[in-house]
Design a protein around this motif. Structure first.
Motif, PDB file in Angstrom:
ATOM      1  N   GLY A  81      28.710 -29.878  32.837  1.00 44.92           N
ATOM      2  CA  GLY A  81      29.677 -28.792  32.865  1.00 44.92           C
ATOM      3  C   GLY A  81      29.052 -27.474  33.259  1.00 44.92           C
ATOM      4  N   PHE A  82      29.814 -26.419  33.050  1.00 38.26           N
ATOM      5  CA  PHE A  82      29.387 -25.084  33.456  1.00 38.26           C
ATOM      6  C   PHE A  82      29.758 -24.074  32.387  1.00 38.26           C
ATOM      7  CE2 PHE A  82      30.398 -27.662  37.106  1.00 38.26           C
ATOM      8  CZ  PHE A  82      29.269 -27.521  37.903  1.00 38.26           C
ATOM      9  N   MET A  83      28.982 -23.015  32.318  1.00 36.28           N
ATOM     10  CA  MET A  83      29.313 -21.947  31.386  1.00 36.28           C
ATOM     11  C   MET A  83      29.044 -20.601  32.035  1.00 36.28           C
ATOM     12  SD  MET A  83      26.389 -21.444  28.484  1.00 36.28           S
ATOM     13  CE  MET A  83      24.862 -20.592  28.860  1.00 36.28           C
ATOM     14  N   VAL A  84      29.733 -19.604  31.504  1.00 31.26           N
ATOM     15  CA  VAL A  84      29.524 -18.221  31.921  1.00 31.26           C
ATOM     16  C   VAL A  84      28.925 -17.480  30.740  1.00 31.26           C
ATOM     17  CG1 VAL A  84      30.652 -16.072  32.576  1.00 31.26           C
ATOM     18  CG2 VAL A  84      31.379 -18.228  33.592  1.00 31.26           C
ATOM     19  N   GLU A  85      27.891 -16.716  31.012  1.00 31.16           N
ATOM     20  CA  GLU A  85      27.233 -15.934  29.972  1.00 31.16           C
ATOM     21  C   GLU A  85      27.409 -14.451  30.274  1.00 31.16           C
ATOM     22  OE1 GLU A  85      23.325 -17.255  28.378  1.00 31.16           O
ATOM     23  OE2 GLU A  85      22.616 -15.338  29.127  1.00 31.16           O
ATOM     24  N   LEU A  86      27.936 -13.708  29.298  1.00 30.49           N
ATOM     25  CA  LEU A  86      28.121 -12.271  29.435  1.00 30.49           C
ATOM     26  C   LEU A  86      27.134 -11.546  28.524  1.00 30.49           C
ATOM     27  CD1 LEU A  86      32.024 -11.948  29.264  1.00 30.49           C
ATOM     28  CD2 LEU A  86      30.599 -12.027  31.318  1.00 30.49           C
ATOM     29  N   ASP A  87      26.430 -10.578  29.063  1.00 33.41           N
ATOM     30  CA  ASP A  87      25.568  -9.743  28.227  1.00 33.41           C
ATOM     31  C   ASP A  87      26.443  -8.886  27.317  1.00 33.41           C
ATOM     32  OD1 ASP A  87      23.103 -10.550  29.410  1.00 33.41           O
ATOM     33  OD2 ASP A  87      23.613  -9.319  31.141  1.00 33.41           O
ATOM     34  N   VAL A  88      26.032  -8.754  26.071  1.00 33.28           N
ATOM     35  CA  VAL A  88      26.814  -7.983  25.105  1.00 33.28           C
ATOM     36  C   VAL A  88      26.230  -6.592  24.886  1.00 33.28           C
ATOM     37  CG1 VAL A  88      27.593  -7.856  22.706  1.00 33.28           C
ATOM     38  CG2 VAL A  88      27.697 -10.028  23.943  1.00 33.28           C
ATOM     39  N   ALA A 129      20.662  -4.998  32.840  1.00 31.56           N
ATOM     40  CA  ALA A 129      21.682  -5.481  33.769  1.00 31.56           C
ATOM     41  C   ALA A 129      22.762  -6.220  32.994  1.00 31.56           C
ATOM     42  CB  ALA A 129      21.058  -6.408  34.808  1.00 31.56           C
ATOM     43  N   THR A 130      23.907  -5.566  32.825  1.00 30.95           N
ATOM     44  CA  THR A 130      25.045  -6.248  32.194  1.00 30.95           C
ATOM     45  C   THR A 130      25.824  -6.918  33.305  1.00 30.95           C
ATOM     46  OG1 THR A 130      26.240  -4.153  32.279  1.00 30.95           O
ATOM     47  CG2 THR A 130      25.218  -4.740  30.202  1.00 30.95           C
ATOM     48  N   ASP A 131      25.903  -8.233  33.250  1.00 28.52           N
ATOM     49  CA  ASP A 131      26.461  -8.952  34.381  1.00 28.52           C
ATOM     50  C   ASP A 131      27.160 -10.241  33.963  1.00 28.52           C
ATOM     51  OD1 ASP A 131      24.348 -10.632  33.678  1.00 28.52           O
ATOM     52  OD2 ASP A 131      23.026  -9.837  35.227  1.00 28.52           O
ATOM     53  N   ILE A 132      27.635 -10.969  34.960  1.00 28.27           N
ATOM     54  CA  ILE A 132      28.211 -12.299  34.793  1.00 28.27           C
ATOM     55  C   ILE A 132      27.170 -13.308  35.269  1.00 28.27           C
ATOM     56  CG2 ILE A 132      30.022 -13.896  35.524  1.00 28.27           C
ATOM     57  CD1 ILE A 132      31.763 -11.453  36.162  1.00 28.27           C
ATOM     58  N   GLY A 139      27.457  -2.903  34.669  1.00 31.00           N
ATOM     59  CA  GLY A 139      27.403  -1.686  33.876  1.00 31.00           C
ATOM     60  C   GLY A 139      28.461  -1.557  32.807  1.00 31.00           C
ATOM     61  N   TYR A 140      29.078  -2.683  32.413  1.00 26.21           N
ATOM     62  CA  TYR A 140      30.121  -2.607  31.386  1.00 26.21           C
ATOM     63  C   TYR A 140      29.507  -2.491  29.988  1.00 26.21           C
ATOM     64  CZ  TYR A 140      29.096  -7.572  30.611  1.00 26.21           C
ATOM     65  OH  TYR A 140      28.461  -8.760  30.335  1.00 26.21           O
ATOM     66  N   VAL A 141      30.288  -2.003  29.070  1.00 25.31           N
ATOM     67  CA  VAL A 141      29.917  -1.934  27.661  1.00 25.31           C
ATOM     68  C   VAL A 141      31.097  -2.429  26.848  1.00 25.31           C
ATOM     69  CG1 VAL A 141      29.281  -0.448  25.727  1.00 25.31           C
ATOM     70  CG2 VAL A 141      28.374   0.033  28.005  1.00 25.31           C
ATOM     71  N   PHE A 142      30.894  -3.463  26.027  1.00 26.10           N
ATOM     72  CA  PHE A 142      31.970  -3.952  25.169  1.00 26.10           C
ATOM     73  C   PHE A 142      32.367  -2.856  24.180  1.00 26.10           C
ATOM     74  CE2 PHE A 142      30.689  -8.277  26.416  1.00 26.10           C
ATOM     75  CZ  PHE A 142      31.943  -8.853  26.581  1.00 26.10           C
ATOM     76  N   ALA A 143      33.666  -2.637  24.074  1.00 28.08           N
ATOM     77  CA  ALA A 143      34.181  -1.656  23.126  1.00 28.08           C
ATOM     78  C   ALA A 143      34.704  -2.373  21.885  1.00 28.08           C
ATOM     79  CB  ALA A 143      35.302  -0.839  23.759  1.00 28.08           C
ATOM     80  N   PRO A 144      34.624  -1.760  20.713  1.00 33.79           N
ATOM     81  CA  PRO A 144      35.136  -2.396  19.492  1.00 33.79           C
ATOM     82  C   PRO A 144      36.657  -2.479  19.495  1.00 33.79           C
ATOM     83  CG  PRO A 144      34.458  -0.142  19.050  1.00 33.79           C
ATOM     84  CD  PRO A 144      34.016  -0.453  20.449  1.00 33.79           C
ATOM     85  N   ASN A 145      37.170  -3.515  18.829  1.00 32.62           N
ATOM     86  CA  ASN A 145      38.612  -3.690  18.649  1.00 32.62           C
ATOM     87  C   ASN A 145      39.377  -3.569  19.965  1.00 32.62           C
ATOM     88  OD1 ASN A 145      38.273  -3.805  15.718  1.00 32.62           O
ATOM     89  ND2 ASN A 145      37.931  -1.590  15.840  1.00 32.62           N
TER      90      ASN A 145
END
Length: 300
Positions: free
Chosen positions: A148-155, A161-164, A194-200
């Motif tokens: 199978g395959f998976m996608v990993e996102l940096d948190v 490097a925040t990437d897919i 360059g994304y940053v996860f935001a809370p809620n």
């Protein structure tokens, strides 16, 4: 061709385009395999079957979501659905909507993982159709050998490097599936987003697997409007019947206890769509419908 005939031809082409749009038909032959909209329908009855993978406490069923309970523990869960076998020209699209908790990692190599796998017929109560467990010290053989395959996102935003990142199971024999990258090699990563996860905050992540050639699969993932794609030219399997979700230690939340606040992400919707090769009859139906509307417009 005279100018008047050219105008007539252009009108017919435009009319046919309008006809197709007016029919408002779904994608030809598209099959919705899973559409679990927990935010609307709750979690009492679901299309897929959801289980904790790394432990029974890795999953919680809330009124309007399914929680991946992680916090200070790296944990995984999985979902089983009717197996889809891809023929050449066919594709499978898996999409999830999820909401982040109040606390999100700011340091370390933390990540969120979402994958689509072949369960190899282990979708029974003695193997994967139950809450299971695995760890570094105690791997679970039921998770070994799954293609199978998976996608990993940096948190964490401190990552340079925040990437897919798209990964392929070799297939892994670690017995830990998304609990490790051992045996799940990287195909490639997108450019730094360059994304940053935001809370809620609510997010959507998708994986598309398309069998473009007899011996080739194209894998793409879309997140925050960015799509990254790669190709596997030596696939182990063309069958898919399991989703997997995982978050590393401290990536999301401060508690690893079900029922507590701030204990991980919440899945609010899980959707899997299969796009088979259009049948000749379906294509003929759309053509006839378009021509009928075209004639009706031409007669006015």
């Amino acid at each position: 061709m005279s100018n008047s005939l050219a105008v007539v031809e252009l009108k017919h082409v435009a009319a046919l385009a309008v006809a197709s749009a007016a029919l408002s038909l779904p994608a030809v032959g598209q099959v919705v395999v899973v559409d679990d909209n927990f935010a609307v329908d709750g979690t009492v009855s679901t299309d897929a079957a959801y289980f904790g993978s790394s432990s029974s406490t890795a999953i919680e069923f809330n009124a309007n979501s399914i929680g991946l309970v992680t916090g200070p523990s790296g944990r995984q869960m999985h979902a089983l659905f009717d197996t889809v076998s891809l023929a050449q020209g066919e594709s499978l699209v898996a999409t999830i909507d999820f909401t982040t908790p109040t606390s999100i990692s700011t340091t370390g190599g933390d990540d969120f993982k979402f994958g689509v796998f072949d369960h190899l017929g282990r979708d029974n109560a003695s193997q994967l159709a139950q809450n299971t467990s695995y760890s570094t010290a105690s791997p679970n053989a039921d998770y070994s050998g799954l293609p199978g395959f998976m996608v990993e996102l940096d948190v964490e935003p401190s990552d340079p490097a925040t990437d897919i990142q798209i990964r392929r199971s070799d297939p892994s024999t670690s017995g830990r599936l998304l609990g490790t990258n051992t045996g799940i090699s990287s195909l490639s990563s997108s450019a730094d987003m360059g994304y940053v996860f935001a809370p809620n905050t609510a997010y959507t992540l998708s994986i598309t697997i398309e069998r473009t050639l007899a011996d080739e699969l194209d894998i793409s993932s879309t997140f925050l409007g960015v799509t990254h794609s790669d190709t596997d030219d030596s696939p182990v399997s063309f069958d898919f019947g399991m989703l997997a979700f995982g978050a590393s230690t401290n990536a999301f939340g401060t508690s690893n206890t079900p029922g507590e606040m701030d204990n991980g992400i919440d899945l609010t919707r899980v959707n899997v769509v299969y796009n088979p090769i259009p049948e000749p009859g379906s294509m003929a139906l759309i053509s006839l419908g378009g021509l009928a509307l075209l004639r009706r417009r031409s007669s006015k």
